[in-house]
Design a protein around this motif. Structure first.
Motif, short mmCIF file in Angstrom:
data_model
loop_
_atom_site.label_atom_id
_atom_site.label_comp_id
_atom_site.label_asym_id
_atom_site.label_seq_id
_atom_site.Cartn_x
_atom_site.Cartn_y
_atom_site.Cartn_z
N ALA A 6 46.96 37.90 21.91
CA ALA A 6 46.07 38.08 23.06
C ALA A 6 45.62 39.53 23.11
N GLY A 7 44.39 39.75 23.52
CA GLY A 7 43.88 41.12 23.64
C GLY A 7 42.42 41.13 24.03
N ASN A 8 41.90 42.33 24.27
CA ASN A 8 40.49 42.47 24.62
C ASN A 8 39.60 42.08 23.44
N PRO A 9 38.34 41.76 23.70
CA PRO A 9 37.41 41.59 22.58
C PRO A 9 37.35 42.87 21.75
N PRO A 55 41.17 33.63 22.50
CA PRO A 55 39.89 34.31 22.67
C PRO A 55 40.06 35.70 23.28
N GLY A 56 39.19 36.61 22.90
CA GLY A 56 39.26 37.98 23.43
C GLY A 56 38.85 38.02 24.90
N ILE A 57 39.64 38.68 25.72
CA ILE A 57 39.36 38.70 27.17
C ILE A 57 39.72 40.05 27.75
N TYR A 58 39.15 40.35 28.91
CA TYR A 58 39.49 41.59 29.60
C TYR A 58 40.47 41.33 30.74
N SER A 59 40.62 40.06 31.12
CA SER A 59 41.48 39.76 32.26
C SER A 59 41.84 38.27 32.25
N LEU A 60 42.81 37.89 33.08
CA LEU A 60 43.20 36.48 33.13
C LEU A 60 42.62 35.78 34.36
N SER A 61 41.54 36.34 34.90
CA SER A 61 40.91 35.71 36.06
C SER A 61 40.10 34.50 35.59
N PRO A 62 39.81 33.56 36.49
CA PRO A 62 39.24 32.29 36.04
C PRO A 62 37.72 32.28 35.99
N TYR A 63 37.09 33.25 35.35
CA TYR A 63 35.64 33.29 35.40
C TYR A 63 34.95 32.86 34.11
N THR A 64 35.48 33.23 32.96
CA THR A 64 34.83 32.81 31.72
C THR A 64 35.69 31.75 31.04
#
Ligand code: GDP
Ligand code: MG
Length: 699
Positions: A6-9, A55-64
């Motif tokens: 897990a990590g940022n894009p 998938p690369g993400i900046y946060s675990l919020s439920p938006y993308t």
């Protein structure tokens, strides 16, 4: 055992994943969303470990969809360990996600990636102190150079055998009491990952609220005792984000030491001064793109013929390779035909195999070298870090039309072929933007449509052929812009996602990465194209060779099922001008066959408008002259323009439909999109015909 990355894009996840799993990797889809799911094996430990590239993400919020996929995977599928990859050159920004991952009751090891860049910059990171503060092991690595991978995996393996409970930055904050209360409430209810869920519920996270609806009244009561700062206006999510950043700032102080002066430019900065320059950035990019297209598609390399240096132009590598593959297929096709004839196969079987399946496959697979070259070029651009800059440059332009810079590459690729272009929309994070891009894709005239423009412009507009072809390309672009504006105002309302993207440092592309990249794309393309085309070809061949009593008729004649159906639906096309008259049904049949593959438009017309001459006789000078004459008498200029407009804008081909279906996510969307394409084609074609008629081109 199973480890999740897990990590940022752009933090190097895929690079690490490829290094760990090599040839064992395979790509699938996460259920229900068009996000790639990569899985593979790491075999150098006592036991085999499955590695999942989240998938690369900046946060675990439920938006993308990416955020939801990653979160659900960690929560529901319970990996044995999370490897959190951090781009060490962007430590503070990356730690934002880390503070969230650490809230989950799962062992975590941090892979501090890009240490090669950090060392080169002369930056020092005190790993021991950071490790102590975060409470999880941190291993410095360079995924690109394969440094530190072994110790990372050994540490991960050992850590995976331990237990770990979540830990949150809220523990030592001004909300710590309320946070503690919610945690114990959740623990009493035996909730999984109580720390993570407590924070999410405090934030007011929609997914968690849905999961723990029965506890909400109690939690609201606790939340009411928190007094947020005025400027936060009751926004708990922002308040928690604020706490995370404060924690990161406090804990990173003193850990990072820059030995070079900060105003000293790195090599990447220097290159960027030129390549992302306000004035020459875009022209340079267009030049690079032009060079690529030139190398792939031109038949007059370096314009040696145009400039009069040579009698005949030199073929570009792309065109040359296409010819070679085409020839290979030619041998295969005629060889198969001979073999079948020799063993006494019946005429219909030969027709099906040779004129149907093999010829259909040839039409698609002979473009493989060009598609591959385009992908090679794109992988190199991407891997070197240049693509991120190109998207950044185009962002300003595309934003006006509701798209972000990332949509630019896929749209550009549509001029070649919309199938790989639609597949390339996976780089777009926002599903709305992804759908919009897929829907606009066919409007950009692809390679398979070029023969139609060539045939008509020469036959109906002699002397103005170049202007007509240029105009058709322009018509597609203008239609795409207008459609984007309309869709953006109706179906895809809302903000264009902000374009946040790390600009990775430039470096030479790694051979292994490029090859893997290419292989992945190639596999998908061939698989999709062959299954769809082979199927469609059988169907179209059948319908154009048999009538409703299932008797074989003259191929592509009015008596075939295709001919009868063509005549039946002809009234729908009469307002567009090209379907009127006794020959009108032929144009309709050609258009319909073009929905399967645009290559079929020209060959269908070649047969239908040239009585007594077989399809491949088109290559014969006399035959194509005769065809020109028939076309010129059957089509008024206005009707020809309307015909071209319809073929430009409607369903590009079955392969594109399959690709679109894969990216749009849902049958409903695919159906809507097909309707949108045909509807747009009809309307524009109608307008073109009537305007042209008014201007006196009606015949
Ligand atoms: P992902 O988006 O997390 O999958 O990141 P990628 O693996 O695609 O990597 C993003 C960019 O960073 C690529 O251009 C990589 O080549 C580059 N990269 C990855 N790891 C390293 C590293 O250890 N050092 C350097 N200098 N670059 C790296
Ligand atoms: Mg990746």
């Amino acid at each position: 055992m199973r480890f999740a990355l897990a990590g940022n894009p752009n933090c190097g996840k895929t690079t690490l994943f490829n290094g760990l799993t090599g040839s064992t990797a395979h790509v699938g889809n996460w259920p229900g969303v068009t996000v790639d799911r990569r899985e593979g094996m790491y075999k150098k430990l006592e036991e085999k470990v499955t590695i999942v590239d989240l998938p690369g993400i900046y946060s675990l919020s439920p938006y993308t969809p990416e955020e939801i996929v990653t979160r659900n995977y960690i929560i529901d599928e319970k990996p044995d360990l999370i490897i959190n990859i951090i781009d060490a050159t962007n430590l503070e920004r990356n730690l934002y996600l880390t503070t969230q991952l650490l809230e989950i009751d799962c062992p975590v090891v941090i892979a501090l990636n890009m240490m090669d860049s950090v060392l080169k910059d002369g930056t020092k990171i005190d790993i021991k102190v950071l490790e102590f503060k975060l409470g999880v092991p941190i291993i410095p690595i360079s995924a690109l150079r394969s440094d530190g991978i072994k110790s990372l995996m050994e540490k991960a393996y050992a850590t995976a055998k331990t237990k770990r409970v979540g830990k949150s930055v809220l523990e030592n904050s001004d909300m710590s009491n309320q946070y503690g209360e919610i945690v114990s409430l959740l623990k009493k209810e035996n909730v999984l990952h109580p720390v993570f869920q407590a924070v999410k519920l405090l934030e007011g996270d929609e997914l968690s609220k849905k999961d723990f609806a029965n506890l909400l009244p109690k939690i609201e009561k606790v939340k009411n005792t928190i007094s947020l700062k005025e400027e936060l206006e009751g926004d708990f999510e922002a308040a928690v984000a604020d706490l995370r950043y404060k924690y990161i700032t406090a804990n990173c102080k003193g850990i990072i030491k820059h030995t070079k002066k900060s105003n000293e430019l790195t090599k990447s900065d220097k290159i960027d001064k030129v390549l992302t320059n306000r004035w020459i950035g875009i022209p340079l990019f267009l030049l690079f793109m032009f060079i690529a297209f030139h190398l792939i598609f031109t038949e007059d390399l370096l314009f040696l013929n145009k400039f009069g240096v040579l009698e005949e132009g030199i073929l570009s590598p792309g065109v040359w390779l296409q010819g070679a593959v085409g020839q290979l297929f030619g041998f295969l096709i005629s060889g198969t035909g001979d073999v079948l004839a020799n063993i006494g196969a019946s005429a219909w079987l030969i027709g099906l195999v040779v004129d149907g399946i093999l010829t259909g496959l040839d039409a698609v697979l002979s473009f493989l070298p060009q598609i591959l070259m385009l992908f090679l070029f794109l992988s190199i651009m991407e891997d070197s870090g240049y693509m991120a800059r190109a998207a950044f440059l185009m962002d300003r332009v595309l934003r006006r039309f509701g798209l972000s810079g990332k949509a630019f590459m896929p749209l550009l690729m549509c001029f070649g072929c919309s199938v790989p272009a639609m597949m390339a929309t996976r780089t777009l994070e926002d599903p709305k933007e992804r759908r919009l891009t897929v829907m606009l894709a066919p409007f950009f005239s692809c390679g398979a449509k070029l023969p139609i423009w060539a045939m008509f412009s020469v036959a109906v507009f002699p002397g103005n052929a170049d202007f007509v072809v240029f105009g058709i390309y322009l018509l597609g672009i203008v239609t795409a812009i207008i459609a984007a504006i309309i869709l953006k105002k109706t179906v895809f309302k809302g903000e264009t996602a902000p374009f946040i993207m790390e600009l990775p440092a430039y470096h030479l592309p790694q051979f292994k990465n490029v090859v893997l990249h290419l292989w992945e794309k190639l596999k998908g393309f061939v698989l999709r194209a062959t299954t769809i085309i082979a199927g469609a070809v059988v169907v179209i061949w059948f319908f154009s060779n048999f009538n409703f009593s299932l008797e074989m008729v003259q191929a592509n004649s009015a008596d075939s099922i295709l001919g009868i159906v063509g005549n039946f639906i002809r009234p729908l096309f009469i307002p567009l001008g090209f379907a009127s008259g006794t020959l009108g049904w032929k144009a309709v049949v050609a258009t319909i066959s073009g929905l399967i593959a645009k290559e079929m438009v020209v060959s269908t017309m070649g047969v239908l408008y040239n009585p007594g001459i077989e399809g491949d006789a088109l290559e014969d000078q006399g035959a194509s002259d005769a065809l020109s004459v028939t076309l010129a008498t059957s089509f008024s200029p206005a009707a020809a323009l309307a015909f071209m407009a319809f073929n430009l804008l409607s369903v590009p081909c079955m392969a594109a439909v399959a690709a679109a279906h894969g990216e749009l996510g849902g049958k409903k969307w695919t159906a809507l999109t097909i309707a949108f394409w045909i509807g747009t084609a009809w309307i524009v074609s109608f307008v073109v015909f009537n305007v042209a008629t008014l201007l006196g081109f009606g015949g």
